[in-house]
Design a protein around this motif. Sequence first.
Motif, PDB file in Angstrom:
ATOM      1  N   ASN A 160       1.151  -0.930   0.129  1.00  0.00           N
ATOM      2  CA  ASN A 160       0.267   0.365  -0.250  1.00  0.00           C
ATOM      3  C   ASN A 160       1.089   1.201  -0.319  1.00  0.00           C
ATOM      4  N   ASP A 209       1.917   4.914  -0.482  1.00  0.00           N
ATOM      5  CA  ASP A 209       1.747   6.352  -0.376  1.00  0.00           C
ATOM      6  C   ASP A 209       2.688   7.738  -0.747  1.00  0.00           C
ATOM      7  N   PRO A 233       3.788   4.339  -6.642  1.00  0.00           N
ATOM      8  CA  PRO A 233       2.326   3.643  -7.009  1.00  0.00           C
ATOM      9  C   PRO A 233       1.713   3.449  -8.287  1.00  0.00           C
TER      10      PRO A 233
END
Length: 731
Positions: free
Chosen positions: A329, A331, A526
């Motif tokens: 995930n 960021d 990302p």
Amino acid sequence: MIGPTVSSLLPLISMFRHFVWMYWLVISPLFLCHCLADEGGRIETGASTIADEYPLDWSGVGDQANQLRVSQRDGVVSFVALGNDPYFRFELPRLPATERDWILELEYFCPDGIRGIQWRSGRGIHRPAATALPSMPSAEGWTKYSFSLNALAPDVIGSDAEVPVRIDWGSRSGVQLQVRGVVVRPMNDVELRQRDEAAQRQLQKTALAERINDYRSRHWPAKTDSIDFDGERIQVAGTLSPSTVVRSAFLIARHPDSVSADPPTTAELSQRWPVTIDQDGRRWTARIDSPVGSSWLDAGVRFQLFQQTDNATTSTPTPISAARYRDLNPDAAVPPAKTLSAAKGLTCITSRFSPDQLRALGIQHASVNIVVSGLVSETARPGWEPFDIKGRTWWSNQSRLRQQDRDIRTATDAGAVVAGILLIPTSSRGRSPIAHPESTDAGTYAMPNLTDSQAVARYVAALHLLGQRYSGLHPEHGRVDHWIVHNEVDYGWQWTNMGEQPLEIFLDHYVRSIRLVDAATRPFNPHARAFISLTHRWNTTDNQHWKTYAPKAMLERLIQDSRLEGDFPWGVAYHPYPQSLWKADFWNDTQVSDDLETRLITIKNLQVLDRFMHLPTSRTVDGSVRPVICSEQGFHADEDDPKQLRTQAAALLLTWKKLRQCPSIIAFDYHRPSDHPDEGGLRLGLRGLPSQANPLGAEKPAWDVFSAIGTDREAEMIRRYQSEWEGDVGE
């Protein structure tokens, strides 16, 4: 698709079949030993005795040669390649079947070395697919070269007449080769032992392939639903099937140098984390505290649930779930790249082009070759700069990186989204430490070495360096959003060589590599995405045993593996060349159909690939369609042939008409900007061969057509060229 599966064969193999199979298995073709057959002896076959060797006289092959000058002096035959398609023909004597393979052996002298050597034998030797022979490493002294005829050309054994043979000596003009002592002989005792050892390795690989198939198809009693890292601990959660009763369950970290289908290593078993099961016995959780700095966060690590049997001191724990990769995930503050749809792109972008030239062409996408080997070192070197990964210092090759910056910045400054093609070249002078240990220089590029932790660490360090440098956080270096992982992996023997491997083993290794690329690049950007590179051989059945594979089968397995071990955002980099690379009129391709079982996918039936990508089973777990880049394909046109030049221009226009009907395809990178002298005579460029007077090559009509695509001038170009395909292609 590729013959019977391993699982359907193994139960049928008796001890007798094992023996026969071991005897006849294809073995490593190149013997580098310097032993000769027993001096003065003859080979006993049990029923008869045969000569120990058959000398071959190649001194007269000049009369049956193409683009070769052949001469002979004092027993040495000299060859000089006069073009990029040099070959000669000769007759092979009748060779009886024996216990031992027949070896063709010679000594050669060739400072340049030769790659891409091919063998054709039997009737109609102009037409059948060629068999790749071992490359000749550069030799500045007389060096032995030999290969097994039984393994590489079994059709020549047991013939009742002489067999016509054609040998192609690569594709480079000007290469000089000298040979002497050309003979065909039965293998000697050393080679016989090597063959038997190779056969044993083949059996071991077959057994591993069967374990991988079992791992992938098993109904696992436990499932891992999520693996998250909150900055302090790793939280793992999953479910148990209703009929499952679990005792003493624990979690183990599997490392990128291990195969999920194999039992965990001693090192992997040394660290276990207990599992908590809820009162209903349906949900389980595990927690890994203080993972920062540990290997549990390393790229490529996955977690697997095990259950200990009653005899914990002597038995191996039993896996009760598939391994699963940690959820990423990221960021990082990197804005997304622009959205693409049927974008114009080019391959082989280097700093010889200016950003203004690329903008004038309307380029929105571009691909750049990135050689991964030689980028990092474990020790300091002059001019190399240190960088740290988790407390370990590596050194980076700054001169190479600066050149890479220039190429990537050229495309980035032109406003293009950039794809980096990750390559590990093979070399006859020595294998790179990050190349797979079984890779051979029969391939142009190698699979990375993921067989031991040190090799993995080197590979990951290079990926980390690239992912960080080209993430977009450092605009002075340029930006890469698409990472094409190796080249044409379905044709692995030539373009991602890992030696001879069953599909199951080859793809297991490749999946671990593409996941390492994802894990090393997406934390910095990302929006980065990894792509699998495939040829147009969609569902072809004429694969070389354990050397080439069908792209459709590889994609279906990659999709299944992604579901099994945790999905990640990969895409497809497809190469829909015409049926014949020599013919640009793809609308006349005959080996294509409008269904998922088509043999080839070319531009003519490109909608089949788009249809496959839109299948529910092909999508990501959230239902998104995975993107496709047509990352390499071109149309042949000799700049001195007006008909070919017109067909090439028409092919470009019809290509974009087809692309716009395929929403999964985000970009089409045309190969290549200019013709290249070392592509076997192919002239795929939008421009001709570079020269001193014209370093980029003279513009072909295709250059102007390419620049017109997507502009107001495209309609005019279609009117000019559409007669080339009208009536020959359905809409």
